[in-house]
Design a protein around this motif. Structure first.
Motif, PDB file in Angstrom:
ATOM      1  N   ARG A 397     -56.307 -13.001  69.143  1.00 38.65           N
ATOM      2  CA  ARG A 397     -57.064 -13.135  67.581  1.00 38.65           C
ATOM      3  C   ARG A 397     -58.030 -14.112  67.600  1.00 38.65           C
ATOM      4  O   ARG A 397     -59.104 -13.764  67.077  1.00 38.65           O
ATOM      5  N   ARG A 398     -57.756 -15.344  68.006  1.00 35.25           N
ATOM      6  CA  ARG A 398     -58.712 -16.471  67.868  1.00 35.25           C
ATOM      7  C   ARG A 398     -59.963 -16.156  68.643  1.00 35.25           C
ATOM      8  O   ARG A 398     -61.033 -16.471  68.087  1.00 35.25           O
ATOM      9  N   LEU A 400     -61.420 -13.119  69.414  1.00 35.85           N
ATOM     10  CA  LEU A 400     -61.978 -12.165  68.987  1.00 35.85           C
ATOM     11  C   LEU A 400     -62.927 -12.576  67.653  1.00 35.85           C
ATOM     12  O   LEU A 400     -64.108 -12.193  67.504  1.00 35.85           O
ATOM     13  N   GLU A 401     -62.264 -13.466  66.968  1.00 33.18           N
ATOM     14  CA  GLU A 401     -62.654 -13.822  65.733  1.00 33.18           C
ATOM     15  C   GLU A 401     -63.932 -14.893  66.058  1.00 33.18           C
ATOM     16  O   GLU A 401     -65.094 -14.893  65.475  1.00 33.18           O
ATOM     17  N   HIS A 402     -63.793 -15.452  67.172  1.00 31.39           N
ATOM     18  CA  HIS A 402     -64.623 -16.580  67.815  1.00 31.39           C
ATOM     19  C   HIS A 402     -65.821 -15.888  68.302  1.00 31.39           C
ATOM     20  O   HIS A 402     -66.917 -16.521  68.124  1.00 31.39           O
ATOM     21  N   ALA A 407     -67.147 -10.418  63.213  1.00 31.22           N
ATOM     22  CA  ALA A 407     -65.661 -10.714  62.919  1.00 31.22           C
ATOM     23  C   ALA A 407     -64.961 -10.630  61.567  1.00 31.22           C
ATOM     24  O   ALA A 407     -63.904 -10.411  61.551  1.00 31.22           O
ATOM     25  N   ASP A 408     -65.785 -10.328  60.699  1.00 35.79           N
ATOM     26  CA  ASP A 408     -65.270 -10.108  59.487  1.00 35.79           C
ATOM     27  C   ASP A 408     -65.285  -8.577  59.095  1.00 35.79           C
ATOM     28  O   ASP A 408     -64.934  -8.250  57.960  1.00 35.79           O
ATOM     29  N   ASN A 410     -63.574  -4.766  60.384  1.00 35.17           N
ATOM     30  CA  ASN A 410     -62.759  -3.988  61.136  1.00 35.17           C
ATOM     31  C   ASN A 410     -63.495  -2.933  61.794  1.00 35.17           C
ATOM     32  O   ASN A 410     -64.613  -2.200  61.250  1.00 35.17           O
ATOM     33  N   ALA A 477     -68.003  -6.528  70.282  1.00 38.86           N
ATOM     34  CA  ALA A 477     -66.637  -6.498  69.897  1.00 38.86           C
ATOM     35  C   ALA A 477     -65.671  -5.863  70.927  1.00 38.86           C
ATOM     36  O   ALA A 477     -64.630  -6.357  71.367  1.00 38.86           O
TER      37      ALA A 477
END
Length: 539
Positions: A397-398, A400-402, A407-408, A410, A477
């Motif tokens: 998760r981290r 993919l957010e990074h 990232a914000d 879906n 993504a």
């Protein structure tokens, strides 16, 4: 056609030619048919046949033909004094070269030239056929150019339709007998192809792979083709595997099921030199046939090829697993393996390459023993692998957010937005078309029509820019998801690795930076390990 009668003894060179294009014209142009017609004519005239010169399967647009070369050599040396062909196009379809021989070369050497079907005889100059000879030459070349153009168009369309146009199959396959000539796996050689990819993915160099295959006396692709079909496609074959053959094999997309065509062409119908087309012009049909290797293995090999260091063997044939991946922190040179221990110990230390080659004036010591370095690296791998395995979902998760550009958002929401934008684009096309129709029908003034179209096209431009951004983010993504899943699997695989291997190093590390020794820099020596995924920034 009646020959000119005189007392001269005619020593004839009979020239026969058939190109692959001519084969489509049927039996009338066959080599045997030409030979029968010309032999009958020579016999009727009572002439002496010296030899028959043949070029089978070669275009008449070039004079770089073995048969015609031998014919012209014998003519210029006086071995023959008459050249007999069925028609002008058999001699050649290059009007400049044909004209040069007929107008200058043959008269200089007193050579009589006869094209039987065209009624051309250089000893009977006052004939309509001789007057038309230049036009006949031009027409023959035009025919060749037109045929070449048609054939290129047919080949291009066949390639676009996924029809295999290869003259022979890649090593590991055989040509199918269906309409598209779909490649079929050769059960005898396909395992060798797969093994070559596996060896390369493990970090072995093409040179080392070639040594292994040669030691096992495995037939090269060309030798295997000769043994099974009798066809030789290589000039002066060495009968040994070498790096060129292997690099070509390792870059062939056929092994993942893709049919790649339209890669090369000739300069023109006259100049038969082969040239490569740009990659964007290649025609690729994906999943055209059964693959020999997986896409995962293919990607792993490509990753090895792109690695910053391809490694280097020592004189004793040894390559350290980290070879080519380590760099000096101060001068940027690659670290070099040292050999200053007894022969029963295969290696001892690494040091800055510039320092080792050029001395202290180039850089200072970054000396580190191999045993210490390996322990540091292996411990780091195990430590990070444990952390990832313990909390895999959080680590994923981290990451993919990074890394994700969106990232914000879906991914499902992004796809919905893209679908909505696509529908709006189609709607705007209809609105623009409607505005034109209403203006033509006189329902709205031209100024209103222009204003509406400007408004619609401006919205279209904004939508296209937004869609491009969304698609790029979605691709990044999705790629990030694939990358992190692959990396996690690799870390799991090497969690309990007893020692460093070349495969481990190539799969996990981007590079390593080695600091100088404590005695030189006044600070502790450090080893900075850069993984394929930036683990430290997301831990």
């Amino acid at each position: 056609m009646q020959a000119k009668l005189n007392s001269k003894d005619y020593i004839v060179g009979m020239y026969l030619r058939l190109s692959r294009d001519d084969e489509r014209q049927g039996e009338s142009l066959s080599i045997e048919n030409q030979k029968a017609i010309l032999s009958e004519y020579i016999e009727k005239q009572g002439w002496t046949l010296h030899d028959i010169y043949v070029d089978d399967g070669i275009s008449g647009t070039t004079f770089d033909r073995p048969g015609v070369k031998r014919l012209l050599d014998d003519a210029q040396q006086g071995v023959i004094n008459t050249i007999l062909v069925k028609d002008m196009s058999r001699f050649g379809r290059n009007y400049i070269m044909v004209g040069q021989y007929l107008d200058y070369v043959f008269p200089l050497y007193n050579i009589r030239f006869i094209a039987l079907s065209d009624n051309i005889d250089t000893e009977n100059k006052d004939t309509a056929a001789m007057d038309m000879m230049p036009i006949t030459n031009v027409f023959n070349e035009w025919w060749s150019a037109a045929t070449s153009k048609k054939l290129r168009a047919v080949r291009l369309q066949n390639a676009k339709n996924g029809k295999n146009g290869m003259s022979h199959s890649p090593y590991g396959y055989i040509l199918g007998t269906d309409e598209k000539r779909t490649l079929q796996i050769n059960e005898e050689t396909a395992p060798i192809v797969k093994r070559i990819f596996e060896m390369r993915a493990s970090g072995l160099t093409p040179r080392k792979i070639a040594d292994i295959l040669n030691a096992e006396k495995i037939l090269t692709p060309n030798d295997y083709r000769i043994a099974t079909t009798g066809v030789n496609t290589v000039r002066n074959p060495s009968h040994l595997w070498h790096t060129t053959v292997l690099r070509t094999l390792l870059s062939n997309q056929a092994y993942i099921g893709n049919l790649v065509q339209h890669k090369s062409t000739t300069v023109s119908y006259k100049n038969h030199k082969w040239i490569y087309r740009p990659k964007e012009d290649w025609i690729v049909t994906e999943n055209a046939h059964e693959a020999i290797i997986s896409k995962e293995l293919w990607d792993k090999v490509k990753e090895v090829e792109k690695a910053v260091g391809h490694g280097k063997h020592t004189q004793r044939g040894f390559m350290h697993p980290l070879s080519g991946l380590m760099f000096c922190a101060d001068c940027g040179a690659k670290m070099r393996l040292g050999w200053n221990m007894p022969k029963d110990i295969p290696y001892f230390n690494f040091n800055c390459g510039n320092k080792s080659r050029l001395g202290s004036s180039a850089c200072f010591s970054h000396f580190i023993t191999v045993s210490v370095l390996e322990q540091i690296v292996l411990n780091d791998v195990k430590d990070k692998a444990k952390k990832i395995v313990v909390n895999e979902a959080e680590f994923r998760r981290r990451y993919l957010e990074h890394t994700a550009a969106l990232a914000d958002k879906n991914q499902a929401d992004v796809k919905k937005e893209l679908h909505k934008d696509e529908n709006r684009l189609a709607e705007l096309d209809k609105l623009i078309e409607s505005a034109f129709e209403e203006k033509v029908a006189g329902k709205i003034p031209e100024s209103v029509c222009v204003r509406l179209i400007e408004k619609y096209t401006a919205e279209q431009s904004e939508l296209k820019e937004r869609m491009a951004y969304l698609k790029q983010g979605l691709e990044e993504a999705e790629k990030a998801t694939t990358d992190i899943d692959e990396f996690i699997q690799r870390m799991k695989k090497h969690l309990y690795a007893p020692k460093l291997t070349r495969e481990l190093c190539l799969e996990l590390f981007e590079k390593l930076i080695i600091d100088g020794k404590e005695t030189v820099t006044g600070k502790p020596q450090e080893v900075h390990i850069f993984y394929k995924i930036d683990i430290d920034s997301i831990s």
